[in-house]
Design a protein around this motif. Sequence first.
Motif, PDB file in Angstrom:
ATOM      1  N   GLU A  45      -2.690  -4.247  13.672  1.00 15.60           N
ATOM      2  CA  GLU A  45      -3.786  -3.483  13.081  1.00 15.60           C
ATOM      3  C   GLU A  45      -3.905  -2.108  13.743  1.00 15.60           C
ATOM      4  N   ARG A  46      -3.871  -2.080  15.062  1.00 11.20           N
ATOM      5  CA  ARG A  46      -3.991  -0.798  15.804  1.00 11.20           C
ATOM      6  C   ARG A  46      -2.845   0.130  15.424  1.00 11.20           C
ATOM      7  N   ALA A  47      -1.639  -0.447  15.341  1.00 12.26           N
ATOM      8  CA  ALA A  47      -0.464   0.360  15.006  1.00 12.26           C
ATOM      9  C   ALA A  47      -0.598   0.937  13.600  1.00 12.26           C
ATOM     10  N   ALA A  48      -1.014   0.099  12.656  1.00 17.22           N
ATOM     11  CA  ALA A  48      -1.153   0.554  11.271  1.00 17.22           C
ATOM     12  C   ALA A  48      -2.194   1.667  11.196  1.00 17.22           C
ATOM     13  N   GLN A  49      -3.291   1.501  11.928  1.00 14.50           N
ATOM     14  CA  GLN A  49      -4.342   2.530  11.892  1.00 14.50           C
ATOM     15  C   GLN A  49      -3.873   3.852  12.486  1.00 14.50           C
ATOM     16  N   ALA A  50      -2.930   3.781  13.416  1.00  9.71           N
ATOM     17  CA  ALA A  50      -2.420   5.016  14.034  1.00  9.71           C
ATOM     18  C   ALA A  50      -1.380   5.699  13.157  1.00  9.71           C
ATOM     19  N   GLY A  51      -0.984   5.047  12.065  1.00  7.54           N
ATOM     20  CA  GLY A  51      -0.020   5.683  11.160  1.00  7.54           C
ATOM     21  C   GLY A  51       1.356   5.049  11.205  1.00  7.54           C
ATOM     22  N   ALA A  52       1.502   3.933  11.940  1.00  7.79           N
ATOM     23  CA  ALA A  52       2.808   3.258  11.957  1.00  7.79           C
ATOM     24  C   ALA A  52       3.140   2.777  10.545  1.00  7.79           C
ATOM     25  N   ARG A  53       4.395   2.978  10.131  1.00  7.39           N
ATOM     26  CA  ARG A  53       4.819   2.569   8.783  1.00  7.39           C
ATOM     27  C   ARG A  53       5.468   1.187   8.803  1.00  7.39           C
ATOM     28  N   PHE A  54       5.802   0.696  10.001  1.00  5.59           N
ATOM     29  CA  PHE A  54       6.383  -0.643  10.129  1.00  5.59           C
ATOM     30  C   PHE A  54       6.080  -1.149  11.534  1.00  5.59           C
ATOM     31  N   ALA A  55       6.308  -2.440  11.729  1.00 13.87           N
ATOM     32  CA  ALA A  55       6.091  -3.038  13.051  1.00 13.87           C
ATOM     33  C   ALA A  55       7.271  -3.928  13.384  1.00 13.87           C
ATOM     34  N   VAL A  56       7.579  -4.000  14.673  1.00 19.85           N
ATOM     35  CA  VAL A  56       8.666  -4.849  15.153  1.00 19.85           C
ATOM     36  C   VAL A  56       8.090  -5.751  16.241  1.00 19.85           C
ATOM     37  N   ASN A  60       0.695  -9.418  18.476  1.00 19.39           N
ATOM     38  CA  ASN A  60      -0.350 -10.184  17.784  1.00 19.39           C
ATOM     39  C   ASN A  60      -0.947  -9.338  16.662  1.00 19.39           C
ATOM     40  N   ALA A  61      -1.883  -9.953  15.924  1.00 22.13           N
ATOM     41  CA  ALA A  61      -2.473  -9.274  14.758  1.00 22.13           C
ATOM     42  C   ALA A  61      -3.248  -8.025  15.185  1.00 22.13           C
ATOM     43  N   GLY A  62      -3.832  -8.047  16.367  1.00 17.79           N
ATOM     44  CA  GLY A  62      -4.586  -6.878  16.847  1.00 17.79           C
ATOM     45  C   GLY A  62      -3.663  -5.687  17.055  1.00 17.79           C
ATOM     46  N   ASP A  63      -2.493  -5.935  17.663  1.00 19.05           N
ATOM     47  CA  ASP A  63      -1.499  -4.860  17.860  1.00 19.05           C
ATOM     48  C   ASP A  63      -1.082  -4.286  16.505  1.00 19.05           C
ATOM     49  N   ASP A  65       3.619  -9.755   4.105  1.00 19.70           N
ATOM     50  CA  ASP A  65       2.723  -8.883   3.327  1.00 19.70           C
ATOM     51  C   ASP A  65       1.485  -8.469   4.125  1.00 19.70           C
ATOM     52  N   GLY A  66       1.668  -8.171   5.392  1.00 20.42           N
ATOM     53  CA  GLY A  66       0.548  -7.699   6.223  1.00 20.42           C
ATOM     54  C   GLY A  66       0.242  -6.240   5.926  1.00 20.42           C
ATOM     55  N   PRO A  67      -0.556  -5.586   6.796  1.00 17.62           N
ATOM     56  CA  PRO A  67      -0.935  -4.192   6.532  1.00 17.62           C
ATOM     57  C   PRO A  67       0.262  -3.241   6.477  1.00 17.62           C
ATOM     58  N   ILE A  68       1.302  -3.528   7.249  1.00 18.30           N
ATOM     59  CA  ILE A  68       2.547  -2.753   7.200  1.00 18.30           C
ATOM     60  C   ILE A  68       3.702  -3.757   7.316  1.00 18.30           C
TER      61      ILE A  68
END
Length: 204
Positions: free
Chosen positions: A76-87, A71-74, A98-101
């Motif tokens: 956001e948390r991932a991006a804040q921790a330094g994740a460069r992408f999400a799966v 979800n969007a919360g996951d 075009d989300g945060p990552i």
Amino acid sequence: MTLEQMLKLAPVVPVLTIEDEAHAVPLGRALADGGLRMLEVTLRTSAAIGAIRRISAEVEGAVVGAGTVLNAGDLERAAQAGARFAVSPGLGEGARPDGPIPLLPGVATASEVMAALAAGFEYLKFFPAVPAGGVAMLKAFAPVFPKARFCPTGGVSVENAPEFLGLANVVCVGGSWVAPAAAVRAGDWRRITELARAAQLLGA
Ligand code: 3PG
């Protein structure tokens, strides 16, 4: 780096479920040393966010992202921790490219591919790859969805990866086999580098 550039760094994206944050940096280094730089840390453990933070800060050359983003919360948390992408295992409601990552959404059916393409995604995780139809399914998708590019994950192994990687609509594969839980627990980083090196050669 764009998602496309990340997905093209190596033929295999290790899917990591990290139980102990102390394993994160040596594991990330072992994989990067073997040539696998794009690393997916699944958000399935309480250590995951800390692991992403540490790999991102301490493992030179690694491009770390978050998996099992539901979800969007996951995200956001991932991006804040330094994740460069999400799966994600699926296509979440309102998911956008075009989300945060950059996000690699999961699809398993033609309708899901259509929904993901309509939302603007081009790179898709085909999940769970083997149970959802494997190589035959991706071959059937190819003429129907010429723009879609897949990263099959779920049941992919060193044995069947070459067949997936031989498809024109496959950009890379994902798999947990390069970081077996027993090797991680034992701190057998040399073994993990060997597995990574063998995986890296699958693209040669
Ligand atoms: C994933 O999270 O993408 C899959 O669980 C990884 O699948 P595998 O363990 O079959 O490689």
